[in-house]
Design a protein around this motif. Structure first.
Motif, PDB file in Angstrom:
ATOM      1  N   LEU A  70       5.924   4.293  -0.889  1.00 38.10           N
ATOM      2  CA  LEU A  70       6.928   4.749  -1.860  1.00 38.10           C
ATOM      3  C   LEU A  70       8.316   4.820  -1.241  1.00 38.10           C
ATOM      4  O   LEU A  70       9.309   4.500  -1.900  1.00 38.10           O
ATOM      5  N   GLU A  71       8.408   5.206   0.033  1.00 38.17           N
ATOM      6  CA  GLU A  71       9.703   5.203   0.715  1.00 38.17           C
ATOM      7  C   GLU A  71      10.230   3.768   0.852  1.00 38.17           C
ATOM      8  O   GLU A  71      11.424   3.520   0.661  1.00 38.17           O
ATOM      9  N   VAL A  72       9.332   2.848   1.176  1.00 35.31           N
ATOM     10  CA  VAL A  72       9.725   1.437   1.264  1.00 35.31           C
ATOM     11  C   VAL A  72      10.243   0.964  -0.091  1.00 35.31           C
ATOM     12  O   VAL A  72      11.315   0.348  -0.184  1.00 35.31           O
ATOM     13  N   ASP A 111       0.852  -1.186   0.000  1.00 40.31           N
ATOM     14  CA  ASP A 111       0.000   0.000   0.000  1.00 40.31           C
ATOM     15  C   ASP A 111       0.892   1.241   0.000  1.00 40.31           C
ATOM     16  O   ASP A 111       2.035   1.186   0.459  1.00 40.31           O
ATOM     17  N   ILE A 112       0.386   2.352  -0.494  1.00 39.56           N
ATOM     18  CA  ILE A 112       1.170   3.594  -0.490  1.00 39.56           C
ATOM     19  C   ILE A 112       1.045   4.314   0.845  1.00 39.56           C
ATOM     20  O   ILE A 112       2.027   4.724   1.439  1.00 39.56           O
ATOM     21  N   SER A 149       9.973   4.708  -9.200  1.00 38.64           N
ATOM     22  CA  SER A 149      10.702   4.120  -8.064  1.00 38.64           C
ATOM     23  C   SER A 149      10.943   2.626  -8.236  1.00 38.64           C
ATOM     24  O   SER A 149      11.570   2.001  -7.390  1.00 38.64           O
ATOM     25  N   GLY A 150      10.413   2.031  -9.295  1.00 30.15           N
ATOM     26  CA  GLY A 150      10.709   0.637  -9.583  1.00 30.15           C
ATOM     27  C   GLY A 150       9.598  -0.358  -9.308  1.00 30.15           C
ATOM     28  O   GLY A 150       9.850  -1.564  -9.239  1.00 30.15           O
ATOM     29  N   ASN A 205       0.115  11.234 -10.031  1.00 26.98           N
ATOM     30  CA  ASN A 205       1.443  11.420  -9.455  1.00 26.98           C
ATOM     31  C   ASN A 205       1.894  10.182  -8.667  1.00 26.98           C
ATOM     32  O   ASN A 205       3.058   9.810  -8.719  1.00 26.98           O
ATOM     33  N   ASP A 206       0.966   9.537  -7.947  1.00 28.64           N
ATOM     34  CA  ASP A 206       1.308   8.312  -7.223  1.00 28.64           C
ATOM     35  C   ASP A 206       1.694   7.194  -8.188  1.00 28.64           C
ATOM     36  O   ASP A 206       2.643   6.452  -7.959  1.00 28.64           O
TER      37      ASP A 206
END
Length: 144
Positions: free
Chosen positions: A74-76, A65-66, A109-110, A101-102
């Motif tokens: 996204l940080e993860v 989940d975001i 980010s991959g 944007n998400d």
């Protein structure tokens, strides 16, 4: 062949229950592990913190989940891609966000896939079952 696991990273208990139910209903006889925030996800994957000494290897796929506490999805994802041990680990962003944007940041980010959670139960359950089936039964994974 190694037994493949799924890691669910989800802070919403209702979504977690629906995902577990859908995966079990799809008759996927795999281990399904759940963590509830971004830091727990990293600790699980790198066998640190509360998961220090965990010897289960990496999962076949991470359903991420975001909007998570402590560290965002996204940080993860960015940390996973920055580490050689996890840079190729399949990660599916599974989110209720419909923000362009998400989606863009996830792919930049991959992320391997960006899937929006359907709002109705039947659609949500079907989506999760299909994701599980694809990543565990159809996809030919790398042996990380």
């Amino acid at each position: 062949m190694k037994h493949l696991a799924i890691l669910i990273v989800e802070d919403n208990p209702q979504d977690e229950r629906l995902m577990l139910r859908a995966l079990r209903k799809a008759n996927l006889a795999n281990t399904i592990d759940v963590v509830r925030d971004g830091q727990q996800a990293l600790d699980y994957l790198f066998a640190e913190g509360e998961f220090a000494g965990r010897d289960g290897g990496l999962p076949a796929v991470v359903l991420l989940d975001i909007g998570l506490p402590r560290l965002s999805g996204l940080e993860v994802l960015e940390r996973l891609r920055a580490d050689p041990r996890t840079r190729l680990l399949p990660v599916v962003i599974l989110t209720s966000s419909d923000e362009e944007n998400d989606r863009l940041r996830s792919y930049e980010s991959g992320a391997n896939s960006f899937v929006r959670k359907p709002l109705e139960f039947a659609g949500f359950a079907e989506t999760v079952a299909r994701l599980g089936s694809y990543w565990l039964l159809i996809n030919d994974p790398l042996r990380l």
